[in-house]
Design an enzyme around this catalytic site. Structure first.
Site, short mmCIF file in Angstrom:
data_model
loop_
_atom_site.label_atom_id
_atom_site.label_comp_id
_atom_site.label_asym_id
_atom_site.label_seq_id
_atom_site.Cartn_x
_atom_site.Cartn_y
_atom_site.Cartn_z
N ARG A 83 -45.20 -40.03 -9.42
CA ARG A 83 -44.65 -38.97 -8.58
C ARG A 83 -44.53 -37.69 -9.40
O ARG A 83 -43.90 -37.69 -10.46
CB ARG A 83 -43.27 -39.38 -8.04
CG ARG A 83 -42.55 -38.25 -7.31
CD ARG A 83 -41.20 -38.70 -6.75
NE ARG A 83 -40.57 -37.58 -6.07
CZ ARG A 83 -39.45 -36.98 -6.50
NH1 ARG A 83 -38.82 -37.39 -7.57
NH2 ARG A 83 -38.96 -35.95 -5.83
N HIS A 127 -40.19 -28.79 -5.99
CA HIS A 127 -39.14 -29.29 -6.87
C HIS A 127 -38.51 -28.08 -7.58
O HIS A 127 -38.58 -27.93 -8.78
CB HIS A 127 -39.71 -30.31 -7.86
CG HIS A 127 -38.68 -31.24 -8.45
ND1 HIS A 127 -38.78 -32.61 -8.38
CD2 HIS A 127 -37.54 -31.00 -9.14
CE1 HIS A 127 -37.75 -33.17 -9.00
NE2 HIS A 127 -36.98 -32.21 -9.47
N GLU A 172 -34.59 -33.03 -3.05
CA GLU A 172 -33.14 -32.80 -3.16
C GLU A 172 -32.70 -31.42 -2.64
O GLU A 172 -32.27 -30.57 -3.41
CB GLU A 172 -32.68 -32.96 -4.61
CG GLU A 172 -33.01 -34.31 -5.19
CD GLU A 172 -32.49 -34.49 -6.61
OE1 GLU A 172 -32.15 -33.48 -7.26
OE2 GLU A 172 -32.41 -35.62 -7.06
N ASN A 301 -33.10 -40.25 -4.28
CA ASN A 301 -32.79 -40.15 -5.70
C ASN A 301 -31.35 -40.60 -5.88
O ASN A 301 -30.44 -40.07 -5.24
CB ASN A 301 -32.96 -38.71 -6.20
CG ASN A 301 -34.40 -38.21 -6.04
OD1 ASN A 301 -35.30 -38.99 -5.71
ND2 ASN A 301 -34.61 -36.94 -6.27
N TYR A 303 -28.34 -41.55 -8.76
CA TYR A 303 -27.89 -41.55 -10.15
C TYR A 303 -26.52 -42.15 -10.37
O TYR A 303 -26.28 -42.78 -11.38
CB TYR A 303 -27.91 -40.12 -10.72
CG TYR A 303 -29.32 -39.62 -10.96
CD1 TYR A 303 -30.00 -39.97 -12.11
CD2 TYR A 303 -29.98 -38.85 -10.01
CE1 TYR A 303 -31.30 -39.55 -12.33
CE2 TYR A 303 -31.29 -38.44 -10.21
CZ TYR A 303 -31.95 -38.79 -11.38
OH TYR A 303 -33.24 -38.40 -11.59
N GLU A 376 -36.17 -41.40 -7.58
CA GLU A 376 -35.65 -41.13 -8.92
C GLU A 376 -34.46 -42.04 -9.17
O GLU A 376 -33.60 -42.19 -8.30
CB GLU A 376 -35.15 -39.68 -9.08
CG GLU A 376 -36.23 -38.64 -9.08
CD GLU A 376 -35.67 -37.22 -9.28
OE1 GLU A 376 -34.54 -37.07 -9.80
OE2 GLU A 376 -36.36 -36.27 -8.89
#
Ligand code: PNW
Length: 474
Positions: A83, A127, A172, A301, A303, A376
């Site tokens: 990606r 991005h 995002e 994504n 985290y 991600e």
């Protein structure tokens, strides 16, 4: 993949996508070559006090010149997919108008190189590196930027849609809008809360218009929206803490998910924002229907988890900006983030695999039946390159192992999760943190640009080879 696991392990379904991710601005360097125009991140990096140590991405990890070597590295790791994002400023130096073919050629060559190794290219259109000319014309708070993005998407998709099957639009939107225009910790560094909400809407609209434009060109493309989601829990059961958690979940998760999946903004979030801006100031007829253009998949994504309190003070993002900044929690600036008592990465982000489980099962429940991909997931740690040229990053390996076990458990429970992309393939320019934070599976020596496989990369390669994890969780 081997069918003969030495110990009973966790085997993932056939066809599960094993990937790694990067983004253009964080790796390419070569900012002044082949007709590339300026982006908002060039300007931001050149502004004193914005990036740790005044670092910039002029060289980054020189991927623009080393992409062939980097693709070989991906092949060595056995990745099934890669990606990456394209730089708008390379392809349209001023953000609109004529295409700069030299810029486009770079991505054509990259894609061809990937395909020659049987690695599936997954292309992200945006991005965060907006052409500076579009920021000068108002940036994402301006509605026109959404239309420029749809034109850009059509141009890239027209050129590469024959060989790239998997597309995502805006990476995002929460970060691009709220870190860029409310807290100012990311480019363009503005602190205008109401405008940041308008930016969020225009990023969503850009996504929807781009999907429509691409659908008209290659009907067989698979197109995703991409969101960064968090598990959110109140610090205590108190009403104030629960309200804070509702607010953070609302702006971080539901504002974007409800828009993309259902074409609506949550009423409670609009109410939280109403003293700053109201929908009639930014939503026009047809916008919500455009934003909800049907998708083939959702890219997530993940985290960390936020533990949220209603206590005043201490409001900041998970990123805990290294530089002077405002709050990205527009309309809820009074909320606070407390330590949930878990181990943290060197970003200060708490490691919490169960949070990913919550996010995945919630998606399967509240936004059912759309195929999911983790686009991600990863961690920064203070890696040490030893004298014998190895990097023993056991913590990163454990981080990914933990999160993959959760993925497997979710799949077993019926969640339509179909792939995983580690962030990041290589150490790179970590935005406001400069080169201070290393997320890579591959270590980059920034003085020589040498790439060195960390232990986590070797482990990930083995995981891919086996199609899953070996042995039971410790
Ligand atoms: C993501 N937050 O950024 C990005 O997609 C990557 O480019 C980046 O390198 C990676 O995660 C690690 O930071 C985020 O404040 C930045 O909540 C900030 C936040 C979330 C994601």
């Amino acid at each position: 993949p081997d069918t003969q696991l030495e110990t009973p392990g966790l085997v993932f379904p056939t066809g599960f996508v094993w990937g790694a991710a990067t983004s253009a601005y964080q790796i390419e360097g070569a900012l002044d070559v082949d007709g590339r125009g300026r982006s908002i991140w060039d300007t931001f990096c050149a502004t004193p006090g914005r990036v740790v140590n005044g670092e910039d991405a002029r060289v980054a990890i020189d991927h623009y010149n080393r992409y062939r070597d980097d693709v070989r590295l991906m092949a060595d790791l056995g990745l099934s997919a890669y990606r990456f994002s394209v730089s708008w400023s390379r392809i349209q130096p001023l953000g609109s108008g004529a295409i700069n073919n030299k810029g486009l050629d770079f991505y054509k060559n990259l894609v061809d190189e990937l395909l020659s190794y049987g690695i599936d290219p997954w292309l992200t259109l945006y991005h965060w590196d907006l052409p500076q000319a579009l920021e000068d014309a108002g940036g994402w708070p301006s509605r026109d930027t959404s239309k420029r993005f749809a034109d850009f998407a059509a141009a890239v998709h027209g050129a590469l849609g024959d060989r790239v099957k998997n597309w995502s639009t805006v990476n995002e939107p929460w970060c691009a809008a709220l870190l860029g225009y409310a807290s100012g910790e990311h480019a363009p560094g503005r602190r205008e809360p109401a405008k940041a909400i308008h930016a969020a809407h225009h990023l969503n609209l850009a996504h929807g218009l781009a999907v429509e434009a691409m659908r008209a060109q290659h009907a067989d493309s698979r197109i995703a929206g991409s969101v960064n989601l968090y598990a959110v829990t109140p610090a205590t059961e108190s009403e104030a803490d629960q309200d804070a958690a509702r607010r953070v979940d609302g702006l971080q998760n539901r504002f974007f998910l409800d828009a993309l999946m259902y074409g609506r903004y949550p009423e409670d979030v609009l109410a939280d924002l109403s003293h700053l801006t109201t929908p009639d100031e930014f939503i026009q007829d047809g916008d919500l229907a455009a934003i909800a253009a049907p998708l083939d998949m959702l890219m997530i994504n993940y985290y960390s988890r936020f533990t949220v309190s209603g206590a005043p003070g201490g409001a900041q993002s998970a990123a805990a900006a290294p530089t002077d900044s405002g709050s990205p929690w527009v309309g809820s600036e009074h909320v606070g983030f407390v330590n949930g008592g878990r181990p943290v990465t060197s970003m200060g982000w708490e490691v919490d695999g169960t949070g990913l489980y919550e996010v995945l099962t919630r998606l399967a429940r509240e936004y059912p039946s759309i195929p999911l991909y983790i686009s991600e997931n990863g961690a920064a740690y203070d890696d040490v390159l030893t004298e014998d040229g190895t990097v023993h990053d056991a913590e990163r390996r454990d981080f990914i192992d933990t999160h993959l076990r959760v993925c497997h458990q979710a799949i077993e429970g019926g969640v339509p999760l179909q792939g995983y992309f580690a962030w990041s393939l290589m150490d790179n320019f970590e935005w406001a943190w400069g080169y201070d934070k290393r997320f890579g599976l591959v270590y980059v020596d920034y003085s020589t640009q040498t790439r060195i496989l960390k232990d986590s990369a070797l482990w990930y390669a083995e995981t891919i080879r086996h199609g899953g994890l070996r042995g039971p969780a410790e």
